[in-house]
Design a protein around this motif. Structure first.
Motif, PDB file in Angstrom:
ATOM      1  N   GLY A 117     -48.848 -53.161  36.248  1.00  0.00           N
ATOM      2  CA  GLY A 117     -48.417 -52.657  37.844  1.00  0.00           C
ATOM      3  C   GLY A 117     -46.865 -52.522  37.997  1.00  0.00           C
ATOM      4  N   GLU A 118     -45.881 -52.880  36.983  1.00  0.00           N
ATOM      5  CA  GLU A 118     -44.563 -53.169  37.716  1.00  0.00           C
ATOM      6  C   GLU A 118     -44.438 -51.688  37.128  1.00  0.00           C
ATOM      7  N   GLU A 119     -42.720 -52.357  37.379  1.00  0.00           N
ATOM      8  CA  GLU A 119     -42.066 -50.886  36.764  1.00  0.00           C
ATOM      9  C   GLU A 119     -41.618 -50.626  36.070  1.00  0.00           C
ATOM     10  N   PRO A 120     -41.872 -48.892  35.823  1.00  0.00           N
ATOM     11  CA  PRO A 120     -42.579 -48.704  34.113  1.00  0.00           C
ATOM     12  C   PRO A 120     -41.275 -48.811  32.880  1.00  0.00           C
ATOM     13  N   PRO A 121     -39.936 -49.375  33.395  1.00  0.00           N
ATOM     14  CA  PRO A 121     -39.244 -49.336  32.199  1.00  0.00           C
ATOM     15  C   PRO A 121     -39.882 -51.336  31.615  1.00  0.00           C
ATOM     16  N   SER A 148     -26.167 -52.828  37.681  1.00  0.00           N
ATOM     17  CA  SER A 148     -26.913 -52.049  37.564  1.00  0.00           C
ATOM     18  C   SER A 148     -27.992 -52.106  36.347  1.00  0.00           C
ATOM     19  N   PHE A 149     -29.904 -52.505  36.645  1.00  0.00           N
ATOM     20  CA  PHE A 149     -30.418 -52.122  35.704  1.00  0.00           C
ATOM     21  C   PHE A 149     -30.677 -50.783  34.858  1.00  0.00           C
ATOM     22  N   ARG A 150     -30.482 -50.615  33.860  1.00  0.00           N
ATOM     23  CA  ARG A 150     -30.296 -49.894  32.569  1.00  0.00           C
ATOM     24  C   ARG A 150     -31.569 -50.035  31.290  1.00  0.00           C
ATOM     25  N   GLU A 151     -31.955 -49.330  31.182  1.00  0.00           N
ATOM     26  CA  GLU A 151     -33.411 -49.506  30.387  1.00  0.00           C
ATOM     27  C   GLU A 151     -33.185 -49.635  28.807  1.00  0.00           C
ATOM     28  N   GLU A 152     -31.746 -48.864  28.325  1.00  0.00           N
ATOM     29  CA  GLU A 152     -31.240 -49.004  26.919  1.00  0.00           C
ATOM     30  C   GLU A 152     -30.759 -50.434  26.621  1.00  0.00           C
ATOM     31  N   ARG A 153     -30.599 -50.830  27.982  1.00  0.00           N
ATOM     32  CA  ARG A 153     -29.911 -53.066  27.974  1.00  0.00           C
ATOM     33  C   ARG A 153     -30.878 -53.254  28.107  1.00  0.00           C
ATOM     34  N   MET A 154     -32.156 -53.202  28.725  1.00  0.00           N
ATOM     35  CA  MET A 154     -32.917 -53.521  29.643  1.00  0.00           C
ATOM     36  C   MET A 154     -32.264 -55.335  29.756  1.00  0.00           C
ATOM     37  N   ARG A 155     -31.705 -54.804  30.765  1.00  0.00           N
ATOM     38  CA  ARG A 155     -30.619 -55.560  31.303  1.00  0.00           C
ATOM     39  C   ARG A 155     -30.673 -55.224  33.210  1.00  0.00           C
ATOM     40  N   GLY A 156     -30.497 -55.815  34.077  1.00  0.00           N
ATOM     41  CA  GLY A 156     -29.380 -55.966  35.451  1.00  0.00           C
ATOM     42  C   GLY A 156     -30.963 -55.766  36.302  1.00  0.00           C
ATOM     43  N   LEU A 157     -30.142 -55.642  37.403  1.00  0.00           N
ATOM     44  CA  LEU A 157     -30.714 -55.538  38.503  1.00  0.00           C
ATOM     45  C   LEU A 157     -31.748 -54.522  39.452  1.00  0.00           C
ATOM     46  N   ILE A 158     -32.834 -54.853  39.867  1.00  0.00           N
ATOM     47  CA  ILE A 158     -33.674 -53.724  40.464  1.00  0.00           C
ATOM     48  C   ILE A 158     -34.173 -54.535  41.768  1.00  0.00           C
ATOM     49  N   VAL A 159     -34.019 -53.623  42.696  1.00  0.00           N
ATOM     50  CA  VAL A 159     -33.906 -53.548  44.501  1.00  0.00           C
ATOM     51  C   VAL A 159     -35.716 -53.147  44.738  1.00  0.00           C
ATOM     52  N   ARG A 160     -36.399 -54.384  45.020  1.00  0.00           N
ATOM     53  CA  ARG A 160     -37.840 -53.813  45.298  1.00  0.00           C
ATOM     54  C   ARG A 160     -37.816 -53.996  47.140  1.00  0.00           C
ATOM     55  N   HIS A 161     -38.294 -52.597  47.423  1.00  0.00           N
ATOM     56  CA  HIS A 161     -38.378 -53.225  48.898  1.00  0.00           C
ATOM     57  C   HIS A 161     -40.182 -52.543  49.718  1.00  0.00           C
ATOM     58  N   ALA A 165     -26.518 -49.525  48.118  1.00  0.00           N
ATOM     59  CA  ALA A 165     -25.881 -48.361  48.216  1.00  0.00           C
ATOM     60  C   ALA A 165     -23.926 -48.772  48.024  1.00  0.00           C
ATOM     61  N   GLU A 166     -23.660 -49.382  49.980  1.00  0.00           N
ATOM     62  CA  GLU A 166     -22.197 -50.008  49.904  1.00  0.00           C
ATOM     63  C   GLU A 166     -22.151 -51.506  49.886  1.00  0.00           C
ATOM     64  N   GLU A 167     -23.516 -51.856  49.008  1.00  0.00           N
ATOM     65  CA  GLU A 167     -22.354 -53.886  49.116  1.00  0.00           C
ATOM     66  C   GLU A 167     -22.857 -53.729  47.533  1.00  0.00           C
ATOM     67  N   LEU A 168     -23.557 -53.299  47.167  1.00  0.00           N
ATOM     68  CA  LEU A 168     -23.742 -52.729  45.397  1.00  0.00           C
ATOM     69  C   LEU A 168     -23.443 -51.750  44.710  1.00  0.00           C
ATOM     70  N   SER A 169     -24.808 -51.136  44.278  1.00  0.00           N
ATOM     71  CA  SER A 169     -23.763 -50.309  43.962  1.00  0.00           C
ATOM     72  C   SER A 169     -25.311 -49.042  43.999  1.00  0.00           C
ATOM     73  N   ILE A 170     -24.644 -47.437  44.227  1.00  0.00           N
ATOM     74  CA  ILE A 170     -25.968 -46.642  44.365  1.00  0.00           C
ATOM     75  C   ILE A 170     -26.741 -46.279  42.304  1.00  0.00           C
ATOM     76  N   SER A 171     -26.322 -47.514  41.527  1.00  0.00           N
ATOM     77  CA  SER A 171     -26.651 -46.957  40.465  1.00  0.00           C
ATOM     78  C   SER A 171     -27.626 -47.990  40.186  1.00  0.00           C
ATOM     79  N   VAL A 172     -28.080 -49.245  41.296  1.00  0.00           N
ATOM     80  CA  VAL A 172     -28.165 -49.597  40.948  1.00  0.00           C
ATOM     81  C   VAL A 172     -30.416 -49.525  41.501  1.00  0.00           C
ATOM     82  N   PRO A 173     -31.442 -49.238  40.695  1.00  0.00           N
ATOM     83  CA  PRO A 173     -32.463 -48.611  41.013  1.00  0.00           C
ATOM     84  C   PRO A 173     -33.062 -49.257  42.376  1.00  0.00           C
TER      85      PRO A 173
END
Length: 303
Positions: A54-58, A203-216, A234-242
């Motif tokens: 039940g977690e995020e697909p990657p 930011s999370f990237r599946e290919e390296r299985m590393r990074g930040l994912i934000v849940r809301h 978007a403005e204080e982290l990055s738009i690339s953070v899923p």
């Protein structure tokens, strides 16, 4: 897994438990002598360890996330779906060697990741168990599944150990955190903690299985502050953070007696949240309100 980093982290967490401030409650209790506000001693306590789909697909893949559900929590969410072990402290106390064997068993069972759910009170045991397990071939990516109500200083000692931060933004108003989770400074703490997580892993990237994912988690009546949450990402982290936009709220525990949180999120509220996310040019995953009833956990959000 870097042995020196594990050893340094273990030394720090062993010492911190003498006057505990691992989470932002700052209870300063000597947990070798007395249980902290989280209800925990110096030993790990868990309620379950399972292959979780039940977690995020990657994070799940074909084998599932190897989820270890720890007892206790520094927050006191009135609607917590896991209140039995987060607040009522259901669970089994383990020696570090037993916890290490659980990690190894999950890896052997085909888990894609080790998903540590509410790990903050148990970091001394977790790090020691990782040291023991790594000597026996443990190598799964480590997911730190957190409310984000944790001191940045605690997080700094996890650098190089944690691969993925799976971190909540529960509220963007301290008053909401005080009212519904009984903590005074949730948003202030969370902003600092998320910045530290992002500094460490990006930011999370599946290919390296590393990074930040934000849940809301979308809460009824706009209580979670979705607009400010997405702006912050978007403005204080990055738009690339899923971002994982969660629709699964339903009233349990004490929420049933509080009018404004005594119902599920409706279609209009969730659609509005999704539009806000897209407006900030973010991507990630969402849970269709109706399709999820048919077994669909999440769909990708395209920018």
């Amino acid at each position: 897994m870097d042995k020196e980093k594990l050893k340094d982290a273990l030394d720090y967490f062993e010492n911190t438990l003498k006057s505990c401030d691992l989470c932002a409650r700052d209870c300063k209790i000597d947990r070798y002598k007395k249980k902290g506000v989280c209800g925990q001693s110096e030993k790990a306590k868990i309620t379950n360890a399972v292959l979780h789909f039940g977690e995020e697909p990657p994070l799940v893949g074909d084998g599932g996330a190897g989820a270890v559900f720890f007892s206790g929590c520094g927050m006191r969410c009135l609607y917590c779906q896991n209140f039995g072990f987060s607040q009522l402290n259901v669970g089994k106390t383990l020696e570090d060697e037993e916890l290490a064997e659980i990690f190894l068993k999950l890896q052997k069972s085909g888990a894609k990741t080790l998903d540590l759910v509410t790990p903050e009170p148990h970091l001394r045991s977790i790090v020691h168990a990782l040291m023991i397990a790594s000597e026996k071939g443990f190598k799964l990516p480590i997911v730190f599944n957190t409310s984000s109500y944790v001191h940045p200083e605690t997080l700094k000692h996890l650098e190089g150990i944690v691969d993925v931060y799976l971190a909540d933004i529960r509220y963007t108003d301290n008053e909401m955190g005080k009212r519904y989770s009984l903590v005074n400074d949730y948003w202030d703490v969370t902003k600092r903690s998320l910045r530290e997580m992002y500094r460490q892993v990006g930011s999370f990237r599946e290919e390296r299985m590393r990074g930040l994912i934000v849940r809301h988690l979308i809460l009824p009546n706009g209580i979670g502050g979705t607009e400010e949450a997405m702006r912050f990402v978007a403005e204080e982290l990055s738009i690339s953070v899923p971002v994982s936009l969660m629709s699964q709220y339903f009233p349990v525990y004490k929420a049933l007696k509080i009018e404004e949180i005594s119902r599920k999120v409706n279609y209009e509220e969730y659609t509005e949240a999704l539009e806000i996310l897209k407006r900030y040019n973010l991507n990630g995953w969402y849970q269709p309100l109706f399709e999820k009833m048919k077994g669909v956990y999440a769909k990708s959000i395209e920018r």
